[in-house]
Design a protein around this motif. Structure first.
Motif, short mmCIF file in Angstrom:
data_model
loop_
_atom_site.label_atom_id
_atom_site.label_comp_id
_atom_site.label_asym_id
_atom_site.label_seq_id
_atom_site.Cartn_x
_atom_site.Cartn_y
_atom_site.Cartn_z
N LEU A 21 0.71 -1.37 -0.02
CA LEU A 21 0.04 -0.29 -0.16
C LEU A 21 0.62 1.19 -0.19
N ASN A 22 1.97 1.12 0.50
CA ASN A 22 2.88 2.37 0.80
C ASN A 22 4.06 2.21 -0.04
N ASP A 23 4.03 1.77 -1.18
CA ASP A 23 5.15 1.68 -1.95
C ASP A 23 6.27 2.82 -1.74
N PRO A 24 7.45 2.64 -1.82
CA PRO A 24 8.30 3.57 -1.82
C PRO A 24 8.58 4.00 -3.27
N ILE A 25 9.01 5.23 -3.20
CA ILE A 25 9.28 6.12 -4.77
C ILE A 25 10.10 5.38 -5.35
N SER A 26 11.00 4.65 -5.05
CA SER A 26 11.90 3.72 -5.80
C SER A 26 11.24 2.52 -6.51
N ALA A 27 10.26 2.23 -5.94
CA ALA A 27 9.46 1.28 -6.69
C ALA A 27 8.41 1.45 -7.84
N LYS A 28 8.27 2.90 -8.11
CA LYS A 28 7.31 3.38 -8.95
C LYS A 28 7.90 4.73 -9.56
N VAL A 29 9.07 4.87 -9.49
CA VAL A 29 10.04 5.88 -10.05
C VAL A 29 10.99 5.34 -10.86
N VAL A 30 11.17 5.09 -12.28
CA VAL A 30 12.38 4.43 -12.72
C VAL A 30 13.36 5.40 -13.35
N PHE A 31 14.55 5.26 -13.10
CA PHE A 31 15.59 6.19 -13.60
C PHE A 31 16.35 5.42 -14.66
N HIS A 32 16.53 5.75 -15.72
CA HIS A 32 17.31 4.92 -16.94
C HIS A 32 18.23 5.85 -17.82
N GLY A 33 19.42 5.16 -18.20
CA GLY A 33 20.21 5.72 -19.24
C GLY A 33 21.12 6.98 -18.59
N GLY A 34 21.42 7.25 -17.38
CA GLY A 34 21.93 8.43 -16.95
C GLY A 34 23.67 8.32 -17.32
N TYR A 35 23.95 9.63 -17.74
CA TYR A 35 25.34 9.87 -18.45
C TYR A 35 25.79 11.07 -18.24
N ALA A 36 27.04 11.27 -18.26
CA ALA A 36 27.74 12.69 -18.38
C ALA A 36 29.02 12.30 -19.10
N PHE A 37 29.67 13.57 -19.53
CA PHE A 37 30.70 13.21 -20.38
C PHE A 37 32.06 13.62 -19.69
N GLU A 38 33.19 12.72 -20.25
CA GLU A 38 34.48 12.79 -19.38
C GLU A 38 34.86 14.43 -19.27
N THR A 39 35.71 14.69 -18.26
CA THR A 39 36.25 15.99 -18.14
C THR A 39 37.72 16.00 -18.16
N PHE A 40 38.41 17.06 -18.36
CA PHE A 40 39.78 16.98 -18.20
C PHE A 40 40.20 17.32 -16.86
N LYS A 41 41.32 17.19 -16.80
CA LYS A 41 42.12 17.42 -15.44
C LYS A 41 41.88 18.92 -14.90
N GLY A 42 41.39 19.22 -13.72
CA GLY A 42 41.36 20.57 -13.16
C GLY A 42 39.82 21.11 -13.50
N GLN A 43 39.06 20.42 -14.31
CA GLN A 43 37.78 20.97 -14.59
C GLN A 43 36.94 20.83 -13.44
#
Length: 156
Positions: A21-43
Motif C-alpha cells: 500500500l505504501n510503495d516507496p518512490i523507488s518502486a514506482k519511479v524509474v531512472f534510466h540511461g544516466g550519463y555525463a561526459f568525461e572531463t579534463f584534469k582540473g575541470q
C-alpha cells in the motif's frame, strides 16, 4: 499452537498489505540511461543527464540532488534571455503522475559544480535524488567519451 500459527500468517499478510500500500518512490519511479561526459584534469564543472519515468498515480517532486564527486549538484534549466542562453537553477522539479522527464543537453540538466575528481570514460558515479517526502533514490551515472558529445553537436 494452531491459533498462534494462524496469527503469524495473519500478521505477515497485514505487513505485506501495508508495504504494498505504501510503495516507496523507488518502486514506482524509474531512472534510466544516466550519463555525463568525461572531463579534463582540473575541470570544476560538468553536466549529467538521465531519463525519469514516473509510474505513480501521483506527482513526485525532486527537492535536491547530492553527489560524492562534487560539492554541489543542482537542477538547471537553459532559458533564452533576450539573445543570450543562460542557465537558471530550478529549486524543485515536479514530475506529473504517469509521465516521463528527460534531463538532456541544451535543456534541463543536472549541474555538478566543484568536481573533486576527473570524470573518465567508462567509469561510473552516483547521484542521490531526494524527493519531497525525504525518500532518496541512488542513481548510477556512466561517463561517456567526449567524442560522443562532438558527434551530437555536429548533428545540430
Amino acid at each position: 499452537m494452531i491459533k498462534l500459527r494462524n496469527f503469524k500468517y495473519l500478521l505477515h499478510l497485514l505487513i505485506c498489505f501495508f508495504v504494498l500500500l505504501n510503495d516507496p518512490i523507488s518502486a514506482k519511479v524509474v531512472f534510466h540511461g544516466g550519463y555525463a561526459f568525461e572531463t579534463f584534469k582540473g575541470q570544476k564543472g560538468a553536466a549529467a543527464y538521465v531519463s525519469i519515468f514516473n509510474q505513480y498515480d501521483n506527482d513526485v517532486v525532486i527537492e535536491k540532488i547530492t553527489s560524492s564527486i562534487s560539492d554541489v549538484a543542482e537542477i538547471h534549466d537553459t532559458v533564452l534571455e533576450g539573445e543570450i542562453m543562460r542557465m537558471k537553477k530550478v529549486e524543485s522539479l515536479n514530475i506529473p503522475a504517469r509521465s516521463e522527464f528527460y534531463f538532456q543537453p541544451g535543456s534541463t540538466h543536472i549541474m555538478l559544480m566543484g568536481l573533486n575528481q576527473e570524470l573518465k570514460d567508462g567509469k561510473t558515479f552516483n547521484l542521490n535524488f531526494v524527493f519531497k517526502n525525504q525518500e532518496k533514490v541512488n542513481v548510477k551515472i556512466m561517463v561517456l567519451n567526449n567524442k560522443l558529445r562532438e558527434n551530437l553537436l555536429d548533428r545540430k
